[in-house]
Design a protein around this motif. Structure first.
Motif, PDB file in Angstrom:
ATOM      1  N   THR A   2       1.740 -11.606  -8.572  1.00  0.00           N
ATOM      2  CA  THR A   2       1.880 -10.174  -8.345  1.00  0.00           C
ATOM      3  C   THR A   2       0.671  -9.672  -7.569  1.00  0.00           C
ATOM      4  OG1 THR A   2       3.104  -9.920 -10.412  1.00  0.00           O
ATOM      5  CG2 THR A   2       2.158  -7.928  -9.446  1.00  0.00           C
ATOM      6  N   VAL A   3       0.932  -9.083  -6.419  1.00  0.00           N
ATOM      7  CA  VAL A   3      -0.131  -8.563  -5.569  1.00  0.00           C
ATOM      8  C   VAL A   3      -0.076  -7.037  -5.600  1.00  0.00           C
ATOM      9  CG1 VAL A   3      -1.079  -8.506  -3.227  1.00  0.00           C
ATOM     10  CG2 VAL A   3       0.002 -10.597  -4.086  1.00  0.00           C
ATOM     11  N   GLU A   4      -1.224  -6.404  -5.807  1.00  0.00           N
ATOM     12  CA  GLU A   4      -1.297  -4.951  -5.813  1.00  0.00           C
ATOM     13  C   GLU A   4      -1.355  -4.425  -4.389  1.00  0.00           C
ATOM     14  OE1 GLU A   4      -3.489  -2.729  -9.360  1.00  0.00           O
ATOM     15  OE2 GLU A   4      -4.809  -4.145  -8.351  1.00  0.00           O
ATOM     16  N   ALA A   5      -0.715  -3.298  -4.152  1.00  0.00           N
ATOM     17  CA  ALA A   5      -0.779  -2.645  -2.845  1.00  0.00           C
ATOM     18  C   ALA A   5      -1.450  -1.287  -2.983  1.00  0.00           C
ATOM     19  CB  ALA A   5       0.619  -2.476  -2.254  1.00  0.00           C
ATOM     20  N   LYS A   6      -2.413  -1.023  -2.094  1.00  0.00           N
ATOM     21  CA  LYS A   6      -3.071   0.279  -2.044  1.00  0.00           C
ATOM     22  C   LYS A   6      -2.799   0.899  -0.679  1.00  0.00           C
ATOM     23  CE  LYS A   6      -7.673   2.435  -2.097  1.00  0.00           C
ATOM     24  NZ  LYS A   6      -7.934   2.540  -0.651  1.00  0.00           N
ATOM     25  N   ILE A   7      -2.300   2.125  -0.685  1.00  0.00           N
ATOM     26  CA  ILE A   7      -2.091   2.874   0.547  1.00  0.00           C
ATOM     27  C   ILE A   7      -3.212   3.895   0.649  1.00  0.00           C
ATOM     28  CG2 ILE A   7      -0.488   4.235   1.938  1.00  0.00           C
ATOM     29  CD1 ILE A   7       0.636   1.505   1.166  1.00  0.00           C
ATOM     30  N   CYS A   8      -4.064   3.767   1.671  1.00  0.00           N
ATOM     31  CA  CYS A   8      -5.234   4.623   1.795  1.00  0.00           C
ATOM     32  C   CYS A   8      -5.039   5.655   2.908  1.00  0.00           C
ATOM     33  CB  CYS A   8      -6.476   3.788   2.085  1.00  0.00           C
ATOM     34  SG  CYS A   8      -8.025   4.690   1.799  1.00  0.00           S
ATOM     35  N   GLY A   9      -5.811   6.726   2.812  1.00  0.00           N
ATOM     36  CA  GLY A   9      -5.774   7.744   3.858  1.00  0.00           C
ATOM     37  C   GLY A   9      -4.578   8.666   3.789  1.00  0.00           C
ATOM     38  N   GLY A  25       0.338   0.429  -6.237  1.00  0.00           N
ATOM     39  CA  GLY A  25      -0.429   0.505  -7.468  1.00  0.00           C
ATOM     40  C   GLY A  25      -1.603   1.451  -7.372  1.00  0.00           C
ATOM     41  N   LEU A  26      -2.029   1.718  -6.112  1.00  0.00           N
ATOM     42  CA  LEU A  26      -3.151   2.616  -5.886  1.00  0.00           C
ATOM     43  C   LEU A  26      -2.873   3.456  -4.649  1.00  0.00           C
ATOM     44  CD1 LEU A  26      -4.367  -0.549  -6.420  1.00  0.00           C
ATOM     45  CD2 LEU A  26      -6.419   0.804  -6.867  1.00  0.00           C
ATOM     46  N   VAL A  27      -3.388   4.684  -4.650  1.00  0.00           N
ATOM     47  CA  VAL A  27      -3.331   5.540  -3.472  1.00  0.00           C
ATOM     48  C   VAL A  27      -4.742   6.031  -3.175  1.00  0.00           C
ATOM     49  CG1 VAL A  27      -0.931   6.266  -3.805  1.00  0.00           C
ATOM     50  CG2 VAL A  27      -2.791   7.592  -4.863  1.00  0.00           C
ATOM     51  N   GLY A  28      -5.052   6.197  -1.892  1.00  0.00           N
ATOM     52  CA  GLY A  28      -6.399   6.558  -1.506  1.00  0.00           C
ATOM     53  C   GLY A  28      -6.479   7.866  -0.744  1.00  0.00           C
ATOM     54  N   PHE A  29      -7.501   8.663  -1.090  1.00  0.00           N
ATOM     55  CA  PHE A  29      -7.781   9.927  -0.410  1.00  0.00           C
ATOM     56  C   PHE A  29      -9.170   9.839   0.225  1.00  0.00           C
ATOM     57  CE2 PHE A  29      -5.271  11.296  -4.288  1.00  0.00           C
ATOM     58  CZ  PHE A  29      -4.057  11.402  -3.609  1.00  0.00           C
ATOM     59  N   VAL A  30      -9.257  10.185   1.494  1.00  0.00           N
ATOM     60  CA  VAL A  30     -10.502  10.017   2.248  1.00  0.00           C
ATOM     61  C   VAL A  30     -11.318  11.309   2.256  1.00  0.00           C
ATOM     62  CG1 VAL A  30     -11.483   9.565   4.538  1.00  0.00           C
ATOM     63  CG2 VAL A  30      -9.540   8.197   3.718  1.00  0.00           C
ATOM     64  N   THR A  31     -12.602  11.164   1.921  1.00  0.00           N
ATOM     65  CA  THR A  31     -13.569  12.252   2.090  1.00  0.00           C
ATOM     66  C   THR A  31     -14.648  11.750   3.042  1.00  0.00           C
ATOM     67  OG1 THR A  31     -13.179  13.203  -0.096  1.00  0.00           O
ATOM     68  CG2 THR A  31     -15.275  13.717   0.958  1.00  0.00           C
ATOM     69  N   VAL A 186      -4.099  -0.867   2.926  1.00  0.00           N
ATOM     70  CA  VAL A 186      -3.668  -0.537   4.285  1.00  0.00           C
ATOM     71  C   VAL A 186      -3.880   0.943   4.547  1.00  0.00           C
ATOM     72  CG1 VAL A 186      -1.252  -0.021   3.686  1.00  0.00           C
ATOM     73  CG2 VAL A 186      -1.805  -0.843   5.987  1.00  0.00           C
ATOM     74  N   SER A 187      -4.239   1.247   5.779  1.00  0.00           N
ATOM     75  CA  SER A 187      -4.320   2.643   6.207  1.00  0.00           C
ATOM     76  C   SER A 187      -3.664   2.785   7.571  1.00  0.00           C
ATOM     77  CB  SER A 187      -5.775   3.127   6.234  1.00  0.00           C
ATOM     78  OG  SER A 187      -5.820   4.506   6.516  1.00  0.00           O
ATOM     79  N   SER A 188      -4.370   2.350   8.625  1.00  0.00           N
ATOM     80  CA  SER A 188      -3.811   2.502   9.973  1.00  0.00           C
ATOM     81  C   SER A 188      -2.539   1.685  10.179  1.00  0.00           C
ATOM     82  CB  SER A 188      -4.860   2.117  11.023  1.00  0.00           C
ATOM     83  OG  SER A 188      -5.329   0.825  10.785  1.00  0.00           O
ATOM     84  N   GLY A 189      -2.376   0.612   9.413  1.00  0.00           N
ATOM     85  CA  GLY A 189      -1.199  -0.244   9.577  1.00  0.00           C
ATOM     86  C   GLY A 189       0.107   0.384   9.132  1.00  0.00           C
ATOM     87  N   VAL A 190       0.036   1.564   8.512  1.00  0.00           N
ATOM     88  CA  VAL A 190       1.261   2.284   8.148  1.00  0.00           C
ATOM     89  C   VAL A 190       1.264   3.675   8.778  1.00  0.00           C
ATOM     90  CG1 VAL A 190       1.745   0.998   6.039  1.00  0.00           C
ATOM     91  CG2 VAL A 190       0.235   2.995   5.924  1.00  0.00           C
ATOM     92  N   GLU A 191       0.694   3.759   9.974  1.00  0.00           N
ATOM     93  CA  GLU A 191       0.647   5.042  10.683  1.00  0.00           C
ATOM     94  C   GLU A 191       1.473   5.006  11.962  1.00  0.00           C
ATOM     95  OE1 GLU A 191      -3.707   6.640   9.150  1.00  0.00           O
ATOM     96  OE2 GLU A 191      -3.543   5.845  11.177  1.00  0.00           O
ATOM     97  N   SER A 192       2.139   6.124  12.240  1.00  0.00           N
ATOM     98  CA  SER A 192       2.911   6.262  13.475  1.00  0.00           C
ATOM     99  C   SER A 192       2.006   6.667  14.634  1.00  0.00           C
ATOM    100  CB  SER A 192       4.027   7.297  13.290  1.00  0.00           C
ATOM    101  OG  SER A 192       3.486   8.521  12.807  1.00  0.00           O
ATOM    102  N   SER A 193       0.909   7.356  14.318  1.00  0.00           N
ATOM    103  CA  SER A 193      -0.152   7.656  15.283  1.00  0.00           C
ATOM    104  C   SER A 193      -1.431   7.824  14.471  1.00  0.00           C
ATOM    105  CB  SER A 193       0.159   8.928  16.087  1.00  0.00           C
ATOM    106  OG  SER A 193       0.306  10.040  15.229  1.00  0.00           O
ATOM    107  N   ARG A 194      -2.550   7.876  15.136  1.00  0.00           N
ATOM    108  CA  ARG A 194      -3.832   7.839  14.417  1.00  0.00           C
ATOM    109  C   ARG A 194      -3.939   8.954  13.371  1.00  0.00           C
ATOM    110  NH1 ARG A 194      -8.563   5.450  14.412  1.00  0.00           N
ATOM    111  NH2 ARG A 194     -10.538   6.583  14.339  1.00  0.00           N
ATOM    112  N   GLY A 195      -4.076   8.553  12.116  1.00  0.00           N
ATOM    113  CA  GLY A 195      -4.217   9.510  11.032  1.00  0.00           C
ATOM    114  C   GLY A 195      -2.910  10.048  10.484  1.00  0.00           C
TER     115      GLY A 195
END
Length: 212
Positions: A2-9, A25-31, A186-195
């Motif tokens: 079982t691999v955990e996935a975190k979606i950041c940004g 399993g995790l979500v990320g918020f950027v400051t 992952v962050s940019s790898g699930v983006e349609s455009s930057r951010g």
């Protein structure tokens, strides 16, 4: 395995919901004001945090942040874990853990094999988790750059750890196969455009991880 996935940004209600519903399993918020994923509003951060069930860990990403900035973010109630992406020392991590009571993940920038050894030696004794990320790029994280995954092949890491840097729905399975990573970010790898996060790509990424 079982691999955990975190979606950041994440920065919108729709993408937070998509990550949770997909099974991250995790979500990320950027400051970090220089990042296109930076959440300026404390009210927005609080609102996004409220959307996340207790079963999902909410991570706040900081870069060499001072106590006042971290405290203001923690006061929203939206952050369960601190992710430090700057040049924070082991002493800084220890003091933050003691003062905030929050677990800390430390990002290690990897370009050559010795970077992994140094990162483990410096931080494994104090950080709750480590993240191995690509050293390239002008911003900490979210640069869509991968490092040589074979650097991590067969490594024994004494604390839970994440693989990050240039991961996408298309390559995450290979990345886990090569590195043996127990968790991926992952962050940019699930983006349609930057951010700008894509709900479809978030679903595809978590789906690829769950299929492992």
């Amino acid at each position: 395995m079982t691999v955990e996935a975190k979606i950041c940004g994440l920065s919108t209600p729709e993408t937070v919901d998509a990550a949770v519903e997909a099974g991250a399993g995790l979500v990320g918020f950027v400051t970090f004001p220089r990042s296109p994923r930076h959440i300026e509003s404390l009210d927005l951060l609080a609102a996004l945090g409220k959307r996340v069930p207790r079963s999902v860990i909410r991570v706040g990403l900081f870069v060499d942040a001072d106590d006042a900035l971290i405290d203001a973010r923690l006061a929203t109630g939206a952050i369960d874990m601190l992710q430090l992406h700057g040049s924070e020392t082991p002493e800084r991590i220890a003091s933050l853990k003691a003062r905030t009571g929050k677990p800390v993940m430390k990002a290690i920038k990897v370009a050559v094999p010795v970077d992994v050894d140094r990162g483990i030696a410096a931080y494994a004794g104090v950080a709750d988790r480590l993240m191995f990320d690509a050293a390239d790029g002008t911003l900490p994280g979210g640069n869509a750059t991968a490092f040589d995954w074979s650097i991590l092949s067969g490594r024994i890491v004494p604390v839970p750890w994440f693989l990050a840097g240039g991961l996408t729905p298309a390559n995450v399975a290979d990345a886990v196969r090569v590195t043996g990573a127990p968790a991926v970010d992952v962050s940019s790898g699930v983006e349609s455009s930057r951010g700008v996060k894509s709900i479809e790509l978030i679903r595809a990424f978590v789906g690829a991880v769950k299929a492992l």
